[in-house]
Design a protein around this motif. Structure first.
Motif, PDB file in Angstrom:
ATOM      1  N   UNK A  22     -44.862  45.095  70.015  1.00  0.00           N
ATOM      2  CA  UNK A  22     -44.306  45.889  71.115  1.00  0.00           C
ATOM      3  C   UNK A  22     -45.190  46.660  72.658  1.00  0.00           C
ATOM      4  N   UNK A  23     -45.742  47.311  71.799  1.00  0.00           N
ATOM      5  CA  UNK A  23     -46.576  48.712  72.627  1.00  0.00           C
ATOM      6  C   UNK A  23     -47.317  47.253  73.518  1.00  0.00           C
ATOM      7  N   UNK A  24     -48.186  46.455  72.406  1.00  0.00           N
ATOM      8  CA  UNK A  24     -49.289  46.148  72.606  1.00  0.00           C
ATOM      9  C   UNK A  24     -48.997  45.404  74.592  1.00  0.00           C
ATOM     10  N   UNK A  25     -47.616  44.390  73.868  1.00  0.00           N
ATOM     11  CA  UNK A  25     -47.336  43.535  75.330  1.00  0.00           C
ATOM     12  C   UNK A  25     -47.377  44.283  76.806  1.00  0.00           C
ATOM     13  N   UNK A  26     -45.915  45.702  75.984  1.00  0.00           N
ATOM     14  CA  UNK A  26     -46.309  46.474  77.028  1.00  0.00           C
ATOM     15  C   UNK A  26     -46.945  46.573  77.880  1.00  0.00           C
ATOM     16  N   UNK A  27     -48.960  47.368  77.222  1.00  0.00           N
ATOM     17  CA  UNK A  27     -49.061  48.082  77.841  1.00  0.00           C
ATOM     18  C   UNK A  27     -50.305  46.832  78.398  1.00  0.00           C
ATOM     19  N   UNK A  28     -50.534  45.721  77.503  1.00  0.00           N
ATOM     20  CA  UNK A  28     -50.889  44.093  78.503  1.00  0.00           C
ATOM     21  C   UNK A  28     -50.331  44.152  80.327  1.00  0.00           C
ATOM     22  N   UNK A  29     -48.818  44.149  79.674  1.00  0.00           N
ATOM     23  CA  UNK A  29     -47.951  43.185  81.135  1.00  0.00           C
ATOM     24  C   UNK A  29     -47.813  44.367  81.848  1.00  0.00           C
ATOM     25  N   UNK A  30     -48.132  46.017  81.200  1.00  0.00           N
ATOM     26  CA  UNK A  30     -48.047  47.271  82.663  1.00  0.00           C
ATOM     27  C   UNK A  30     -49.833  46.323  83.639  1.00  0.00           C
ATOM     28  N   UNK A  31     -50.948  46.477  82.482  1.00  0.00           N
ATOM     29  CA  UNK A  31     -52.045  46.164  83.551  1.00  0.00           C
ATOM     30  C   UNK A  31     -52.094  44.687  83.964  1.00  0.00           C
TER      31      UNK A  31
END
Length: 260
Positions: A22-31
């Motif tokens: 979840x965290x990995x996807x959140x950061x990838x989406x954010x950037x």
């Protein structure tokens, strides 16, 4: 002309947070939501040094695995980003009062763990800046001095954790299980204070925030926010959006982006 870069405060977590999909996807989406920066200035909770110091910029150095007792895979992570000598020179010129350079210091996990998820190609020059103090007003002033970097395409990133009490961390429980009440209370206060741009309350968080001492027994993980706030304040204002929210083993991973 280079577009103005955003400013971030993100909750970077311990190395195992990189195992959380979840965290990995959140950061990838954010950037992916903003234009790729020309360079990155990371201010991590894990480097306190006075006078203010910048990391290696003359050439590549190994990462700093500043944690102990973890499985070997966490020590095998690489992030071979290009050095940032021009950014180091710019930071030195802006701060004026004397910036120390530590050409032996690589990026610590507060810097490289989130960058692996946000910019996995490791092809953007990165420089890390130390926290010379934990005093909010002094860090806010430091951030204000760094504000011109945005117009050169440098993204300033404060990397900490919105709540950080490791006594709450219990890996035998689900990562997304209920958070302790003090963590929830501080997270709610922080969310409201940031949304209302209540700078006075934020700078005085130790007295105004509920459960401040429990959420941050020591304040180094909250301190990078003030560098980000200062840089935003002097380059367009502190209007912001909460880009990531939720809890991880009881710790708030709420993160913010200041408007470009």
């Amino acid at each position: 002309m280079t577009d103005r870069a955003p400013i971030l405060y993100l909750s970077h977590g311990a190395p195992p947070l990189a195992d959380d999909p979840t965290w990995r996807a959140e950061l990838a989406d954010w950037s992916a939501r903003f234009e790729r920066p020309e360079s990155l200035l990371m201010v991590s909770a894990h480097w306190e040094a006075a006078p203010v110091t910048v990391s290696a910029s003359a050439g590549p150095v190994p990462l700093l695995y500043d944690f102990w007792g973890f499985p070997q895979k966490y020590y095998d992570v690489r992030y071979d980003a290009p050095p940032a000598p021009a950014l180091a020179a710019d930071v030195t010129a802006l701060l004026r009062s004397g910036v120390h350079r530590d050409e032996t210091r690589g990026l610590d996990h507060g810097a490289y763990v989130p960058l692996v998820e946000m910019y996995p190609e490791a092809d953007i020059p990165v420089l890390q800046l130390s926290l010379p103090t934990l005093e909010p007003q002094a860090l806010f002033t430091l951030g204000r001095a760094l504000a011109p970097l945005r117009d050169q395409g440098t993204m300033i990133v404060g990397s900490g954790f919105t709540t950080h009490n490791l006594r709450w961390f219990n890996p035998s429980m689900p990562a997304d299980g209920p958070a302790p009440n003090p963590s929830v209370e501080f997270d709610h206060w922080a969310s409201e204070a940031m949304a209302s741009q209540d700078l006075d309350a934020l700078l005085d968080f130790s007295r105004r925030a509920p459960a401040a001492r429990e959420a941050h027994p020591r304040t180094e993980h909250w301190a990078p926010l003030y560098v980000a706030l200062g840089a935003a304040y002097d380059s367009g204002g502190i209007a912001n959006e909460s880009a990531v929210s939720g809890f991880w083993y009881g710790l708030s991973k709420r993160s913010w982006q200041f408007a470009a």
